[in-house]
Design an enzyme around this catalytic site. Structure first.
Site, mmCIF file in Angstrom:
data_model
loop_
_atom_site.group_PDB
_atom_site.id
_atom_site.type_symbol
_atom_site.label_atom_id
_atom_site.label_comp_id
_atom_site.label_asym_id
_atom_site.label_seq_id
_atom_site.Cartn_x
_atom_site.Cartn_y
_atom_site.Cartn_z
ATOM 1 N N ALA A 109 5.962 9.234 -8.470
ATOM 2 C CA ALA A 109 6.360 8.945 -9.898
ATOM 3 C C ALA A 109 6.986 7.537 -9.454
ATOM 4 O O ALA A 109 7.838 6.964 -10.196
ATOM 5 C CB ALA A 109 7.795 9.956 -9.841
ATOM 6 N N ASN A 134 8.361 -0.577 2.209
ATOM 7 C CA ASN A 134 8.879 -1.866 2.163
ATOM 8 C C ASN A 134 8.861 -2.351 3.436
ATOM 9 O O ASN A 134 9.646 -2.350 4.268
ATOM 10 C CB ASN A 134 10.380 -1.387 1.484
ATOM 11 C CG ASN A 134 10.841 -2.819 1.157
ATOM 12 O OD1 ASN A 134 10.519 -4.007 1.680
ATOM 13 N ND2 ASN A 134 12.138 -2.930 0.674
ATOM 14 N N LEU A 135 7.778 -3.253 3.417
ATOM 15 C CA LEU A 135 7.445 -4.005 4.719
ATOM 16 C C LEU A 135 7.908 -5.478 4.515
ATOM 17 O O LEU A 135 7.889 -6.311 5.526
ATOM 18 C CB LEU A 135 6.150 -4.036 4.999
ATOM 19 C CG LEU A 135 5.372 -2.934 5.263
ATOM 20 C CD1 LEU A 135 3.896 -3.035 5.707
ATOM 21 C CD2 LEU A 135 6.068 -1.901 6.425
ATOM 22 N N GLU A 164 1.746 -7.285 -7.589
ATOM 23 C CA GLU A 164 1.041 -6.473 -6.475
ATOM 24 C C GLU A 164 2.204 -5.932 -5.536
ATOM 25 O O GLU A 164 2.945 -6.513 -5.155
ATOM 26 C CB GLU A 164 -0.129 -7.165 -5.609
ATOM 27 C CG GLU A 164 -0.836 -6.419 -4.715
ATOM 28 C CD GLU A 164 -1.872 -5.306 -5.618
ATOM 29 O OE1 GLU A 164 -2.474 -5.870 -6.431
ATOM 30 O OE2 GLU A 164 -1.882 -4.113 -5.235
ATOM 31 N N ASN A 188 -3.052 4.856 0.182
ATOM 32 C CA ASN A 188 -3.573 3.889 1.124
ATOM 33 C C ASN A 188 -2.763 3.495 2.252
ATOM 34 O O ASN A 188 -1.302 3.374 1.960
ATOM 35 C CB ASN A 188 -4.067 2.598 0.413
ATOM 36 C CG ASN A 188 -5.157 2.732 -0.308
ATOM 37 O OD1 ASN A 188 -6.132 3.258 0.054
ATOM 38 N ND2 ASN A 188 -5.023 2.259 -1.651
ATOM 39 N N ASP A 217 -0.900 -2.492 -9.286
ATOM 40 C CA ASP A 217 -0.905 -1.099 -9.040
ATOM 41 C C ASP A 217 -0.536 -0.009 -10.098
ATOM 42 O O ASP A 217 -1.003 1.195 -10.006
ATOM 43 C CB ASP A 217 0.363 -1.001 -7.860
ATOM 44 C CG ASP A 217 0.123 -1.945 -6.667
ATOM 45 O OD1 ASP A 217 -0.774 -1.282 -5.968
ATOM 46 O OD2 ASP A 217 0.637 -2.906 -6.690
ATOM 47 N N LEU A 247 0.733 -1.069 0.026
ATOM 48 C CA LEU A 247 0.071 0.003 -0.132
ATOM 49 C C LEU A 247 0.786 1.236 0.034
ATOM 50 O O LEU A 247 1.846 1.259 -0.946
ATOM 51 C CB LEU A 247 -0.967 -0.149 1.197
ATOM 52 C CG LEU A 247 -1.909 -1.258 1.308
ATOM 53 C CD1 LEU A 247 -2.567 -1.110 2.580
ATOM 54 C CD2 LEU A 247 -2.508 -1.527 0.310
ATOM 55 N N LYS A 285 -6.266 -9.486 -1.624
ATOM 56 C CA LYS A 285 -6.430 -9.275 -2.947
ATOM 57 C C LYS A 285 -7.163 -10.539 -3.582
ATOM 58 O O LYS A 285 -8.142 -10.649 -4.248
ATOM 59 C CB LYS A 285 -5.360 -8.939 -3.659
ATOM 60 C CG LYS A 285 -4.596 -7.721 -3.585
ATOM 61 C CD LYS A 285 -5.285 -6.531 -4.282
ATOM 62 C CE LYS A 285 -4.372 -5.334 -3.691
ATOM 63 N NZ LYS A 285 -5.379 -3.917 -4.515
ATOM 64 N N ALA A 315 5.117 3.261 -9.353
ATOM 65 C CA ALA A 315 4.408 2.278 -10.137
ATOM 66 C C ALA A 315 2.895 2.834 -10.550
ATOM 67 O O ALA A 315 2.554 3.011 -11.663
ATOM 68 C CB ALA A 315 4.079 0.919 -9.512
HETATM 69 N N1 LIG Z 1 -6.319 3.943 -4.633
HETATM 70 C C1 LIG Z 1 -5.523 2.786 -5.347
HETATM 71 O O1 LIG Z 1 -6.183 2.085 -6.066
HETATM 72 C C2 LIG Z 1 -4.314 2.796 -5.278
HETATM 73 C C3 LIG Z 1 -3.249 3.473 -4.272
HETATM 74 N N2 LIG Z 1 -1.929 3.401 -4.460
HETATM 75 C C4 LIG Z 1 -1.237 3.920 -3.534
HETATM 76 O O2 LIG Z 1 -0.307 4.976 -4.195
HETATM 77 C C5 LIG Z 1 0.948 5.058 -3.493
HETATM 78 C C6 LIG Z 1 2.436 4.623 -4.400
HETATM 79 O O3 LIG Z 1 2.176 3.132 -4.601
HETATM 80 P P1 LIG Z 1 3.098 2.768 -5.791
HETATM 81 O O4 LIG Z 1 3.209 3.462 -6.929
HETATM 82 O O5 LIG Z 1 2.660 1.289 -5.709
HETATM 83 O O6 LIG Z 1 4.554 2.779 -4.884
HETATM 84 P P2 LIG Z 1 5.982 3.044 -5.518
HETATM 85 O O7 LIG Z 1 6.838 2.755 -4.301
HETATM 86 O O8 LIG Z 1 6.248 2.403 -6.745
HETATM 87 O O9 LIG Z 1 5.956 4.723 -5.809
HETATM 88 C C7 LIG Z 1 6.061 5.539 -4.480
HETATM 89 C C8 LIG Z 1 6.168 6.997 -5.275
HETATM 90 O O10 LIG Z 1 5.559 7.932 -4.367
HETATM 91 C C9 LIG Z 1 6.813 8.916 -4.132
HETATM 92 N N3 LIG Z 1 6.624 9.542 -2.785
HETATM 93 C C10 LIG Z 1 6.534 8.709 -1.413
HETATM 94 N N4 LIG Z 1 6.215 9.773 -0.674
HETATM 95 C C11 LIG Z 1 6.172 10.962 -1.437
HETATM 96 C C12 LIG Z 1 5.925 12.334 -0.703
HETATM 97 N N5 LIG Z 1 5.799 12.379 0.647
HETATM 98 N N6 LIG Z 1 5.835 13.146 -1.761
HETATM 99 C C13 LIG Z 1 5.912 12.922 -2.897
HETATM 100 N N7 LIG Z 1 6.477 11.840 -3.569
HETATM 101 C C14 LIG Z 1 6.293 10.543 -2.390
HETATM 102 C C15 LIG Z 1 8.106 8.071 -4.378
HETATM 103 O O11 LIG Z 1 9.120 9.004 -4.838
HETATM 104 P P3 LIG Z 1 10.524 8.682 -5.079
HETATM 105 O O12 LIG Z 1 10.470 8.290 -6.531
HETATM 106 O O13 LIG Z 1 11.254 9.983 -4.760
HETATM 107 O O14 LIG Z 1 11.012 7.653 -3.848
HETATM 108 C C16 LIG Z 1 7.738 7.195 -5.435
HETATM 109 O O15 LIG Z 1 7.694 7.963 -6.613
HETATM 110 C C17 LIG Z 1 0.608 4.178 -2.363
HETATM 111 O O16 LIG Z 1 0.434 4.787 -1.095
HETATM 112 C C18 LIG Z 1 -0.394 3.282 -2.606
HETATM 113 O O17 LIG Z 1 -1.197 2.841 -1.569
HETATM 114 C C19 LIG Z 1 -1.039 2.296 -5.021
HETATM 115 C C20 LIG Z 1 -1.909 1.609 -6.081
HETATM 116 C C21 LIG Z 1 -3.491 1.561 -6.102
HETATM 117 C C1 LIG Z 2 -5.163 -0.389 -3.620
HETATM 118 C C2 LIG Z 2 -3.576 -1.080 -3.693
HETATM 119 O O1 LIG Z 2 -3.458 -1.645 -4.448
HETATM 120 C C3 LIG Z 2 -2.523 -0.237 -3.047
HETATM 121 O O2 LIG Z 2 -2.948 0.988 -2.494
HETATM 122 O O3 LIG Z 2 -1.526 -0.637 -2.994
HETATM 123 MG MG LIG Z 3 -1.430 -2.189 -4.262
#
Ligand SMILES: NC(=O)C1=CN([C@@H]2O[C@H](COP(=O)(O)OP(=O)(O)OC[C@H]3O[C@@H](n4cnc5c(N)ncnc54)[C@H](OP(=O)(O)O)[C@@H]3O)[C@@H](O)[C@H]2O)C=CC1
Ligand SMILES: CC(=O)C(=O)O
Ligand SMILES: [Mg+2]
Length: 766
Positions: free
Chosen positions: A208, A94-95, A149, A300, A175, A90, A107, A210
């Site tokens: 920026a 990294n857990l 995921e 999330n 994601d 979420l 899921k 996934a």
């Molecule tokens: N509502 C939904 O259906 C979904 C929601 N999400 C949510 O999106 C978020 C990202 O997930 P995911 O893309 O898989 O994760 P990733 O680890 O692939 O990407 C996380 C990104 O968020 C950036 N980031 C983290 N903290 C901050 C901050 N405070 N300000 C600006 N950028 C930040 C990171 O920056 P950097 O590159 O600099 O490290 C990185 O680019 C999670 O919270 C996840 O729960 C994800 C999938 C589905």
């Molecule tokens: C909803 C989801 O897949 C996530 O937050 O990572």
């Molecule tokens: Mg997810």
């Protein structure tokens, strides 16, 4: 850290669960959320010979000659692996692989619940891309699809790309694409509502990784201009020429801009996508956005900004989050179950752009349609109508599977990746609609209706641990105000031993000390003085019998509904209730039980509580009221009057009254299918009727069973949970003028909560 404090303290309007409740749910019974069940009998030696050695050799040899036969002889075609290494669980970071397992099990559960796709969670303990790819590629033959995921960027891009090249089944990083599809659907509708053209809309994406990169790609494929999409990460704006913290996927979305921070990027922006972390956006930032801004705070479990904060700063905004406890849940749960359903059913070799866009459009269009009553909150909830508070369908909308999956299957066929095209898509959509249990959705809609119309529900046995737990859960669920009947110090002492503080908004009433006693006793006396009760009898009952006191509260309108039954026998509880609450005029008081099965959906059974040997008129009325209840639960009632005989064979005393009940209904001309008398197997299995009873008027398996007597009803509903995996809910008491419910003494906390919710719902419907 105290694990139970991970979730914020709930407030009655938004939060639905506490950390303690979530932990208890995961630990209860068989730990976790999944089990594997057999689809073929394995009882006799013959079964064993067929399913295992020697019989199993046959499908093996056939599949070795023709690999496509794996779809016919194994579970492959409906089996998806949910695979993670836990590097982006979420928005929690990294857990690790093991700690990602609850999400992955979740899921799999959602795949099953929403689209009847079977799955298994595989948590791979490696952050090495090669090791990950190698592991998954060799597992490929077992599955019809791979759902990746919670794998962090940029590794997720490489992993997905390589697996797509190596495997001939869909590989889909949820994601990335699930999120992009659902967010695109929400944006299409939010843009429509705010009169925006996607080509001119300015979007800022925080994150920026996934999800962010995939959203940017899909939206650009759908017409957004690259120069109008600014991405930010932990280092600020991803601008052209930036070197720090970059990778090729970020570079592809870098823009020429002077903005360097999220604050600067958001100035005048039309739309914000949060795919980053909790609290990343401030109220000042959204204040600087364009008029009627669109804010999707999707991190999330906690969003970048809460809807309350966003609305306070920008009352004109459309706000969505990834959570189910606010309006507008933009979450990939609306995507992956239905996308895989469609892809699996045409044996797609991949999930391509055409399929993704088809899913997004189907989701967007569904939200604009009229919402059926059972989705909108069983007719009594907050109106779900296309608008700023409803831009995307609810995850429990039973129409999703019949809209999204056929759209995906069609796009797969048209784009040439379907290996088994579906000749009749309209029929496919109809079949899908019947694949899920309508009652499950209806029960959620009932809960939603209660949340929208919270009620005061009396929990008569207020000093019991089970009751206190259920009352707390009732409060947290947003169903209204629980009223516990008991001594205040005792209730607090029990709560203290449970280690759960009583939340605000729970009332405790001591029957003996209540200022309403005299009023209740007088009302009871007025009702019962000609039934042999003196005033002092009524005073004693109100003071000493908590069921009578609770029923008086409901009868006087001081509470909307009541629930009891944990400590007293059914008949004793019923006596207390009916002392103060009258039956509905021209109705029959009876018990209705819901048998929720995995294979055959939900079947209602009546009377399971009151009438030992009902006569024909009573049976007919029970059938009529049960049919009404069935409709409320989203079922098209098919009522069977059960007996040991079927249409007169063999003859006997009880079938006579049953047959007369059918005739009575025929005479009064009711608007639901009914027939009988018939045996239970004939009622439930239409193929048994085809040759012997082709005249039977039921058009499918019966879903309302009217029992000939209480003994048979009891035996059925008590045996079922012991012999099968079905759940029995109830009996629910129908036919009272005010809602009161009795749970069986052995009921657990969840059952007390469910029954209290149903009682509250009955109060709305009154
Ligand atoms: N509502 C939904 O259906 C979904 C929601 N999400 C949510 O999106 C978020 C990202 O997930 P995911 O893309 O898989 O994760 P990733 O680890 O692939 O990407 C996380 C990104 O968020 C950036 N980031 C983290 N903290 C901050 C901050 N405070 N300000 C600006 N950028 C930040 C990171 O920056 P950097 O590159 O600099 O490290 C990185 O680019 C999670 O919270 C996840 O729960 C994800 C999938 C589905
Ligand atoms: C909803 C989801 O897949 C996530 O937050 O990572
Ligand atoms: Mg997810």
């Amino acid at each position: 850290m105290d694990d139970t404090k991970i979730l914020p303290t709930p407030d009655s309007r938004t939060a639905r669960v506490t950390g303690e409740e979530a932990l208890a749910m995961h630990a209860e019974g068989r730990p976790g959320k999944l089990e594997i069940r057999l689809t073929k009998p394995l009882v006799t030696a013959r079964d064993l010979s067929l399913a295992y050695s020697p019989g199993v050799a046959e499908p093996c040899l056939h599949i070795a000659r023709d690999p496509a036969l794996a779809y016919d002889y194994t579970s492959k075609g409906n089996f998806v692996a949910v695979i993670s290494n836990g590097t982006a669980v979420l928005g929690l970071g990294n857990l690790g692989a093991l700690a990602s397992k609850p999400v992955m099990e979740g899921k799999v559960a959602l795949f099953k619940r929403f689209a009847d796709v079977d799955g298994i969670d595989l948590c791979l303990d490696t952050e090495d891309v090669d090791a990950f790819v190698n592991c998954v590629r060799y597992l490929g033959p077992s599955f019809g699809g791979i759902n990746l995921e919670d794998i962090k960027a940029p590794e997720c891009f490489i992993i997905e790309q390589r697996l797509r090249e190596l495997l001939d089944i869909p590989v889909f990083h949820d994601d990335q694409h699930g999120t992009a599809i659902v967010a695109a659907a929400g944006l299409i509708n939010a843009a429509h509502l705010t009169g925006r053209d996607l080509k001119k809309t300015r979007l800022v994406i925080n994150g920026a990784g996934a999800a962010a990169v995939a959203c940017a790609e899909l939206l650009k494929a759908m017409g957004m201009r690259p120069e109008n999409v600014i991405m930010c990460d932990t280092k600020g704006v991803v601008y052209r020429g930036r070197t720090e913290g970059m990778n090729q996927w970020k570079s592809a979305h870098a823009v020429d801009t002077n903005a360097r921070t999220l604050t600067q990027a958001l100035e005048g922006a039309d739309c914000f996508f949060g795919l980053s972390a909790k609290g990343a956006v401030t109220q000042d930032m959204v204040r600087a956005m364009a008029p009627a801004p669109i804010i999707f705070a999707m991190a999330n479990p906690d969003p970048e900004i809460t809807p309350d904060e966003a609305k306070a700063a920008r009352p004109d905004c459309i706000i969505a989050t990834g959570r189910s406890d606010y309006p507008n849940q933009v979450n990939n749960v609306l995507g992956f179950p239905f996308i895989f359903r469609g892809a699996l059913d045409v044996r797609a070799s991949t999930i391509n752009e055409a399929m993704k866009i088809a899913a997004a459009n189907a989701l967007a269009l569904l939200a604009r349609e009229d919402v059926p009553e059972e989705v909108a909150g069983a007719g009594a909830g907050r109106a779900l109508r296309f608008g700023p508070e409803y831009i995307i369908p609810n995850a429990f909308d039973p129409r999703l599977i019949a809209r999204v999956s056929p759209a995906v299957a069609k796009a797969a066929m048209e784009s040439g990746v379907a290996r088994k095209p579906i000749p009749d898509l309209a029929r496919y959509a109809r079949d899908l609609a019947g694949r899920l249990d309508a009652t499950a959705s209806a029960l959620e809609a009932i809960a939603e209706a209660v949340r929208a119309n919270p009620k005061r529900v009396v929990f008569a046995e207020g000093e019991e641990e089970k009751t206190i737990r259920a009352a707390i859960a009732f409060r947290h669920a947003g169903y209204g105000t629980p009223v516990l009947i008991g001594r205040e110090d005792r209730v607090h002492a029990v709560a203290a031993t449970l280690g759960i503080p009583l939340p605000d908004g729970i009332e405790i009433h001591n029957a003996r000390l209540s200022t309403s006693n005299i009023r209740y006793a007088e009302a009871l006396y007025a009702k019962r003085q000609r039934d042999g009760f003196l005033m002092r009898d009524c005073q004693r009952l109100v003071n000493q019998d908590r069921n009578v006191f609770a029923a008086c509260m409901v009868a006087a309108g001081d509470a909307d509904a009541m629930v009891t039954g944990s400590t007293r026998s059914y008949s004793a509880a019923l006596e207390g209730i009916t002392m103060a609450i009258d039956p509905l005029p021209r109705s029959v008081l009876f018990g209705l039980s819901l048998i929720v099965t995995r294979r055959s959906g939900t079947v209602l059974v009546a009377d399971t509580a009151i009438h030992e040997r009902p006569d024909a008129a009573t049976l007919a009325e029970i059938a009529r009221q049960s049919a009404v209840a069935a409709r409320r639960l989203g079922l098209h009632p098919r009522v069977a009057f059960l007996s040991f005989s079927t249409f007169g064979d063999p003859k006997g005393v009880i079938p006579g009254s049953v047959r007369d009940a059918v005739k009575l209904l025929d005479k009064t001309g009711v608007d639901f299918e009914h027939d009988g008398e018939m045996a239970a197997d004939v009622a439930l299995n239409p193929t048994l009727r085809e040759t012997l009873y082709p005249f039977c008027r039921l058009t499918g398996p019966a879903n309302v069973l009217i029992m000939p007597g209480l003994y048979a009803a009891h035996i059925l509903t008590r045996a079922i949970p012991q012999l099968t995996s079905a759940t029995v809910i109830g009996p629910l008491l129908l036919g009272l003028s005010r809602p009161a419910q009795i749970v069986p003494m052995q009921a657990g906390v969840n059952q007390v909560l469910d029954v209290a919710c149903l009682a509250a719902h009955a109060a709305i419907a009154r």
